[in-house]
Motif scaffolding. Sequence first.
Motif, short mmCIF file in Angstrom:
data_model
loop_
_atom_site.label_atom_id
_atom_site.label_comp_id
_atom_site.label_asym_id
_atom_site.label_seq_id
_atom_site.Cartn_x
_atom_site.Cartn_y
_atom_site.Cartn_z
N TRP A 73 -3.42 43.32 -79.81
CA TRP A 73 -2.96 44.70 -79.98
C TRP A 73 -2.69 45.36 -78.63
O TRP A 73 -1.68 46.06 -78.46
CB TRP A 73 -4.02 45.52 -80.71
N ARG A 74 -3.58 45.15 -77.68
CA ARG A 74 -3.52 45.88 -76.42
C ARG A 74 -2.65 45.22 -75.37
O ARG A 74 -2.30 45.86 -74.37
CB ARG A 74 -4.95 46.08 -75.87
N GLU A 75 -2.30 43.95 -75.56
CA GLU A 75 -1.47 43.25 -74.58
C GLU A 75 -0.12 42.83 -75.19
O GLU A 75 0.92 43.37 -74.82
CB GLU A 75 -2.24 42.03 -74.04
N ALA A 78 1.43 45.92 -76.83
CA ALA A 78 1.23 47.19 -76.13
C ALA A 78 2.51 48.02 -76.03
O ALA A 78 2.46 49.24 -76.17
CB ALA A 78 0.66 46.92 -74.74
N ALA A 81 3.03 50.22 -79.09
CA ALA A 81 1.87 50.95 -79.61
C ALA A 81 2.24 52.33 -80.16
O ALA A 81 1.68 52.79 -81.17
CB ALA A 81 0.81 51.08 -78.52
N SER A 88 -6.73 54.74 -79.20
CA SER A 88 -7.95 54.09 -78.73
C SER A 88 -9.07 55.12 -78.65
O SER A 88 -9.58 55.43 -77.57
CB SER A 88 -7.70 53.42 -77.37
#
Length: 391
Positions: A73-75, A78, A81, A88
């Motif tokens: 999800w975060r990389e 990203a 998003a 977050s």
Amino acid sequence: MRAGTTADLVVIGAGVVGAAAAYFASLAGLRVVVAERGAIAGGTSSAGEGNLLVSDKEAGPELDLALYSQRVWREDLAEHAGLWEFDSKGGLVVAASEPGLAALRELATQQRRDGVEVLDVAPGELPGHEPHLSRGLRGGAFYPQDAQVQPVLVVAHLLRLARGLGARVRTGAAVTGFLRDGERVTGVRTTAGDIAAGAVLNAAGTWAGQVAALAGVRVPVLPRRGFVLVTQPMPARTIRHKVYAAEYVGDVASSDAALQTSPVVEGTDSGTILIGASRERVGFDRTPSTAAIAALAAKAIALFPLLRDVRAMRTYLGFRPYCPDHLPVIGPDPRAPGLWHACGHEGAGIGLSAGTGKLIAQALTGGRPDLGLKPFAPDRFPGQDTEEVPQ
């Protein structure tokens, strides 16, 4: 859809898990067709809160998958998003008793060993995290990795991105059977025509067991009903994080068929507050449960007394795809070569979808998955189902 359509991969189900698998498989260069009997995100994906959690996972394969999914999800995702309102916000778990706090501290200790970020919160520090929390709580734990997304937007945009990579999405295409070459699955039969494919992925959510049965294999995915209350809009950041009681972790891991409720409260960008969580195994019964709704309201008020004067605008319900051992089913099915599964994520499907989709794509293209799939093997269940699923 024209008869004779071909693909490298057919994904059955246009929920969040199917959408993630379609996106990552398309990104890996596979020709993908998504077959959905209804509308996209028409099942469980549109009936949850959109949580991406590590806080409610005990040490083991599901926590490993949750941490891996966090990285995806975060990389990997990203840059997208903002499309699905990735927030977050962090999660705050609170305990009302000394035994509850001791259990929470033990859980946090185990989670830290596996790489979870968790901070112990003393009673006097709780108002700094959530000013409106009930006084008298014994303490808590803060999980900065916990996040939230808008799940319908996740599904819609992942499928849009997959289409941009060449994938096709077919709604109104209910799967009625499988194409076979001997034992091998070579595609699907649908109400909109046959689709031949090198692989078929069962991502049918709560209906995954029925889909598997069409291929002659048993995958014991069953529905577990849950309700969510939605309040009138409140001022921004009235409730800052996802906040829930420590007993929620035990409820998630329980196999009890009876109604269970534990307070889970969080705000949204629109100002509304979402209140959960309930669990009960009643098949696909959509009858509103006044007992569940009343219990959720009472427990939320006990956690946040200001909610006593806040109007609930509506409630909604969904069915979580539940497996007896509380682990999802992910990977190839040796009982029906060519058939793969990505289902049974229960209430964690939104958060685990990204990691599941990437792992499936890696395995389908001959790579070594970043996370071993053995704990999630489709053929790990001995014996027969212990309950019938209403049709």
